[in-house]
Design an enzyme around this catalytic site. Structure first.
Site, mmCIF file in Angstrom:
data_model
loop_
_atom_site.group_PDB
_atom_site.id
_atom_site.type_symbol
_atom_site.label_atom_id
_atom_site.label_comp_id
_atom_site.label_asym_id
_atom_site.label_seq_id
_atom_site.Cartn_x
_atom_site.Cartn_y
_atom_site.Cartn_z
ATOM 1 N N TYR A 99 0.810 -1.221 0.000
ATOM 2 C CA TYR A 99 0.000 0.000 0.000
ATOM 3 C C TYR A 99 0.843 1.270 0.000
ATOM 4 O O TYR A 99 0.305 2.375 -0.053
ATOM 5 C CB TYR A 99 -0.910 0.030 1.231
ATOM 6 C CG TYR A 99 -1.845 -1.143 1.293
ATOM 7 C CD1 TYR A 99 -2.988 -1.184 0.497
ATOM 8 C CD2 TYR A 99 -1.595 -2.216 2.140
ATOM 9 C CE1 TYR A 99 -3.853 -2.265 0.541
ATOM 10 C CE2 TYR A 99 -2.461 -3.293 2.195
ATOM 11 C CZ TYR A 99 -3.582 -3.316 1.388
ATOM 12 O OH TYR A 99 -4.434 -4.388 1.436
ATOM 13 N N HIS A 129 -4.577 6.132 -1.099
ATOM 14 C CA HIS A 129 -5.091 6.099 0.271
ATOM 15 C C HIS A 129 -3.985 6.358 1.299
ATOM 16 O O HIS A 129 -4.273 6.635 2.457
ATOM 17 C CB HIS A 129 -5.733 4.740 0.530
ATOM 18 C CG HIS A 129 -7.091 4.778 1.159
ATOM 19 N ND1 HIS A 129 -7.844 5.918 1.322
ATOM 20 C CD2 HIS A 129 -7.844 3.770 1.675
ATOM 21 C CE1 HIS A 129 -8.995 5.616 1.910
ATOM 22 N NE2 HIS A 129 -9.015 4.323 2.132
ATOM 23 N N PHE A 160 -4.610 -0.635 9.718
ATOM 24 C CA PHE A 160 -5.371 -0.535 8.479
ATOM 25 C C PHE A 160 -6.375 0.601 8.628
ATOM 26 O O PHE A 160 -6.834 0.921 9.713
ATOM 27 C CB PHE A 160 -6.031 -1.852 8.052
ATOM 28 C CG PHE A 160 -5.037 -2.823 7.482
ATOM 29 C CD1 PHE A 160 -4.606 -2.695 6.167
ATOM 30 C CD2 PHE A 160 -4.502 -3.836 8.266
ATOM 31 C CE1 PHE A 160 -3.666 -3.572 5.642
ATOM 32 C CE2 PHE A 160 -3.565 -4.709 7.746
ATOM 33 C CZ PHE A 160 -3.144 -4.584 6.429
#
Length: 189
Positions: free
Chosen positions: A14, A19, A60
């Site tokens: 990620y 994000h 997360f």
């Protein structure tokens, strides 16, 4: 003392996704302050300086509030002393917006922080990532890396967001809002 929290998702998969722009801003801020040695505390990676602490929750995105509320309790902070940095679909790529408080705007990481703090009264720096094109999934979009042609704009806005953090810490939220909410990116696509 400010707690500046960048929202994102942990792990290399990620690292450079839309994000994770909150993490990217905190990394830029750490570099500006010459801070090194992120330490684990309250399910977050944390760095501390004289005037602020930086935190990247490792829970997360949708569970970010767990980490933020733990840090707030441990350091006895009011919500108004926590500055959240996160991506925003409703702002075009290359824009930032500083707000004093508000709702989640559909951002699940922000919603988690609101839920766990029991308050919406914390300032935020929203970093524009734009919306996906027609027929594209929002979930896939926010978890995708920036396109090659977007990287110059992204680098610029990350630096501007780090400058905004410095302005908030040094001169206050109102001054930072007056300066940065009107900015347009120098780079364009």
């Amino acid at each position: 003392m400010w707690l500046v929290v960048g929202l994102g998702n942990p792990g290399p998969a990620y690292q450079i996704t839309r994000h994770n722009v909150g993490f990217m801003v905190l990394d830029a801020m750490a570099k500006r302050l010459a801070l090194k040695g992120w330490e684990e505390f309250c399910q977050a990676l944390v760095l501390k300086s004289e005037k602020l602490s930086l935190a990247k929750p490792q829970t997360f995105m949708n569970l970010s509030g767990q980490s933020v509320s733990c840090l707030a309790r441990q350091w006895q902070l009011f919500p108004e002393e926590i500055l959240l940095v996160h991506d925003d679909l409703d702002l075009p790529l290359g824009r930032i917006k500083i707000v004093r408080s508000g709702g989640s705007g559909g951002h699940r990481g922000v919603a988690s922080v609101i839920e766990h703090l029991g308050s919406r009264n914390f300032p935020r720096i929203k970093v524009g990532i734009g919306r996906p094109g027609p027929g594209k999934s929002v979930s896939d979009y926010v978890l995708s890396p920036f396109e090659e042609q977007e990287l110059k704009v992204v680098a610029e806005i990350i630096e501007k967001a780090a400058e905004a953090i410095e302005t908030i810490v040094e001169s206050g939220l109102e001054r930072a809002m007056n300066i940065f909410n009107a900015l347009r990116p120098a780079c364009s696509l």
